[in-house]
Design an enzyme around this catalytic site. Sequence first.
Site, PDB file in Angstrom:
ATOM      1  CB  THR A   1      -0.506 -10.907   4.557  1.00  0.00           C
ATOM      2  OG1 THR A   1      -1.058 -10.728   5.854  1.00  0.00           O
ATOM      3  CG2 THR A   1      -1.346 -11.896   3.792  1.00  0.00           C
TER       4      THR A   1
ATOM      5  CB  SER B   1      -0.596  -4.190  -2.221  1.00  0.00           C
ATOM      6  OG  SER B   1      -1.691  -4.691  -2.913  1.00  0.00           O
ATOM      7  CG  HIS B   2      -4.579  -2.915  -0.295  1.00  0.00           C
ATOM      8  ND1 HIS B   2      -3.783  -4.024  -0.230  1.00  0.00           N
ATOM      9  CD2 HIS B   2      -5.062  -2.716   0.937  1.00  0.00           C
ATOM     10  CE1 HIS B   2      -3.796  -4.492   1.003  1.00  0.00           C
ATOM     11  NE2 HIS B   2      -4.558  -3.715   1.737  1.00  0.00           N
TER      12      HIS B   2
ATOM     13  CG  ASP C   1      -4.021  -4.031  -5.988  1.00  0.00           C
ATOM     14  OD1 ASP C   1      -3.731  -4.373  -7.155  1.00  0.00           O
ATOM     15  OD2 ASP C   1      -3.494  -4.533  -4.980  1.00  0.00           O
TER      16      ASP C   1
ATOM     17  CG  ASP D   1       0.426  -4.923  -5.978  1.00  0.00           C
ATOM     18  OD1 ASP D   1      -0.765  -4.682  -5.738  1.00  0.00           O
ATOM     19  OD2 ASP D   1       0.992  -5.958  -5.570  1.00  0.00           O
TER      20      ASP D   1
ATOM     21  NE  ARG E   1      -5.634  -6.465  -2.536  1.00  0.00           N
ATOM     22  CZ  ARG E   1      -6.048  -6.372  -1.288  1.00  0.00           C
ATOM     23  NH1 ARG E   1      -7.217  -5.830  -1.017  1.00  0.00           N
ATOM     24  NH2 ARG E   1      -5.296  -6.793  -0.299  1.00  0.00           N
TER      25      ARG E   1
ATOM     26  CB  THR F   1      -5.332 -14.821   4.583  1.00  0.00           C
ATOM     27  OG1 THR F   1      -6.698 -15.068   4.874  1.00  0.00           O
ATOM     28  CG2 THR F   1      -5.189 -13.465   3.931  1.00  0.00           C
TER      29      THR F   1
ATOM     30  CD  GLU G   1     -11.405 -11.679   1.946  1.00  0.00           C
ATOM     31  OE1 GLU G   1     -12.041 -10.624   1.807  1.00  0.00           O
ATOM     32  OE2 GLU G   1     -10.217 -11.730   2.326  1.00  0.00           O
TER      33      GLU G   1
ATOM     34  CE  LYS H   1      -3.979  -9.967  -4.231  1.00  0.00           C
ATOM     35  NZ  LYS H   1      -3.023 -10.315  -3.164  1.00  0.00           N
TER      36      LYS H   1
ATOM     37  NE  ARG I   1      -7.805  -7.878   6.314  1.00  0.00           N
ATOM     38  CZ  ARG I   1      -7.622  -6.613   5.972  1.00  0.00           C
ATOM     39  NH1 ARG I   1      -8.618  -5.752   6.061  1.00  0.00           N
ATOM     40  NH2 ARG I   1      -6.441  -6.178   5.548  1.00  0.00           N
TER      41      ARG I   1
HETATM   42  C1  VG1 Z   1      -4.734  -8.697   2.729  1.00  0.00           C
HETATM   43  C2  VG1 Z   1      -5.820  -9.619   2.209  1.00  0.00           C
HETATM   44  C3  VG1 Z   1      -5.211 -10.903   1.669  1.00  0.00           C
HETATM   45  C4  VG1 Z   1      -4.172 -10.548   0.584  1.00  0.00           C
HETATM   46  C5  VG1 Z   1      -3.152  -9.578   1.150  1.00  0.00           C
HETATM   47  C6  VG1 Z   1      -2.167  -9.108   0.110  1.00  0.00           C
HETATM   48  O1  VG1 Z   1      -4.046  -9.326   3.785  1.00  0.00           O
HETATM   49  O2  VG1 Z   1      -6.760  -9.907   3.218  1.00  0.00           O
HETATM   50  O3  VG1 Z   1      -6.218 -11.737   1.184  1.00  0.00           O
HETATM   51  O4  VG1 Z   1      -3.517 -11.703   0.129  1.00  0.00           O
HETATM   52  O5  VG1 Z   1      -3.807  -8.431   1.681  1.00  0.00           O
HETATM   53  O6  VG1 Z   1      -2.799  -8.533  -0.977  1.00  0.00           O
HETATM   54  P1  VG1 Z   1      -4.358  -9.030   5.343  1.00  0.00           P
HETATM   55  O7  VG1 Z   1      -3.338  -9.813   6.113  1.00  0.00           O
HETATM   56  O8  VG1 Z   1      -4.257  -7.543   5.537  1.00  0.00           O
HETATM   57  O9  VG1 Z   1      -5.755  -9.506   5.570  1.00  0.00           O
HETATM   58  V1  VG1 Z   1      -2.035  -7.257  -1.763  1.00  0.00           V
HETATM   59  O10 VG1 Z   1      -2.920  -6.926  -3.177  1.00  0.00           O
HETATM   60  O11 VG1 Z   1      -2.046  -6.125  -0.603  1.00  0.00           O
HETATM   61  O12 VG1 Z   1      -0.482  -7.807  -2.077  1.00  0.00           O
HETATM   62 CO    CO Z   2      -1.997  -5.849  -4.486  1.00  0.00          CO
END
Ligand code: VG1
Ligand code: CO
Length: 554
Positions: free
Chosen positions: A24, A119-120, A288, A290, A293, A355, A375, A387, A507
């Site tokens: 993603t 990221s998170h 988060d 990076d 969020r 997404t 979301e 974002k 999810r």
């Molecule tokens: C998750 C979230 C998605 C977001 C993505 C990257 O993806 O659901 O909405 O865009 O993380 O966010 P997934 O495929 O695990 O549902 V970040 O802040 O991790 O770059």
């Molecule tokens: Co992130």
Amino acid sequence: MFKNSQIKIQPVKTQPYTDQKPGTSGLRKKVKVFQQMDYLQNFIQSIFNCLPEIQGSTLILGGDGRYYNREAIQIIIRMAAANGVAKIILGQGGIFSTPAVSHLIRKNGALGGIILSASHNPAGMDGDFGIKYNSSNGGPAPEEFTNAVYEESQDISYYKIAPIKGIPLDIPGTYTSENTEIEVIDPVNDYVELMQSLFDFDKIRALISADDFSMCFDAMHAVTGPYATRIFEEILGAAPGSVIRAECLPNFGGGHPDPNLIHAKQLVDIMFDAEETGSAPNFGAASDGDGDRNMIMGDYFFVTPSDSLAIIAANAHLIPAYKDGLKGIARSMPTSQAADRVAEKLGIPSYETPTGWKFFGNLLDDKRITLCGEESFGTGSDHVREKDGIWAVLCWLNIMAERKQSVEDIVRQHWAEYGRNYYTRHDYENIPTEAANKLFDNLQEHLGTLIGRIFNNRTVIIADNFSYHDPVDHSQTDNQGIRIIFDDGSRIIFRLSGTGTEGATLRVYIERYAKDIKEHDLDTQEALYDLIETAELVANIIGYTGRHEPSVIT
Ligand code: VG1
Ligand code: CO
């Protein structure tokens, strides 16, 4: 000056790895996977091989400061030099938030940017690492590009790396290596300037520095620490200590830098006044790993990200950057439909995308939308192509400064006007991939039989697997999540995560609309109880996964 004499670059032989398919949001793997011989090098060379304009280009480079950030940056600098990149703009200490990179790409007319982040996802030696490539519009590279990078990684036989010394990452200045100029800059300055151009800092300062206002921003020991401290404490006058966990640590303090009610527990306890001192701050927020969020809270109050998008949209005219109105709003498919109601009232178009932020890029570039959100605690606008966590916090503060109301009052008035979209997401993390696939295959197979069936007095009117047709480039993206939509507008959505690094994560997104104000005071899980039950039944979650409960509820 840091000069190397002309050195001949000998290509280094390598072997492909089969698992370099970006998900993603970039390529995410355990640190140990990235540390395998030439693993990082292969992926970076694959990116460069997909960039015909790499010679003489400018790239932005930085990461969220997690473990392996600094080592990876030195390798990437040497590879960029060997591949003919003319200039690298690097964040001091190897640090840049994701939205800061997006901004710098646009500001400098760069070819693109490399962001080192998972990221998170947790960090540290046993945690995760990741690489995202963003294109010249500042946004995540589209699927077409990431697919091409993956193809390239499957055929790779050599990479190029310059035998040059490490760059001093911590000292701002300009260094020259081979024919490449490396400019080490303060990671926060340009971003602050951008924020000052969008918001009414004087009004926000008056709100924040007033004696009867207090706020808490939880940087979760990740990248927003330096950004939040500068903006909220130093510039806007929040009391020292308003930014907690501000120090950016390579293991993020051992935490999970995902700003939600589970992982940002420290902030949640403060906002719900766990010690009952009667002094919960008026405003709370977290970001988060990076910095893209955000979670928004009031005293004793939590704002769902879907509501936050809708409320920012409904109040955007109070923010200087958006005072002339919005062009349109986009949300990812699983995000609640609250924002659609605002778009309808404003008489502007709304879009539903798969997404992941990469799908908003075309809509923003084509000026079809101004705001977009997901979301998953992500909100943004056309100021960058990612974002942006701190931007969302400033939106709320600017709106509060104008409306002179609490977070809760603003949200409740919004519900009174538009109705409330009860919304929850249930995650089943780290389930065996095979079990997850079987669950999905079974659901997919039975989709047709669901239409017309009645569950708890609701009739299924749509049951499909979401496909997106991009109205700008006309590309088609299939299999973006199974949707079950009922006649009263309620929805249940199933997706498999594309960012996890262990097993599969299922999810389940659940939404119900309540128009009447008398129905706005329910607990979310109770309000959605019967839909949750239907979701478990339809997908046979217990049967396939053995799980009786989700691991995370947001
Ligand atoms: C998750 C979230 C998605 C977001 C993505 C990257 O993806 O659901 O909405 O865009 O993380 O966010 P997934 O495929 O695990 O549902 V970040 O802040 O991790 O770059
Ligand atoms: Co992130």
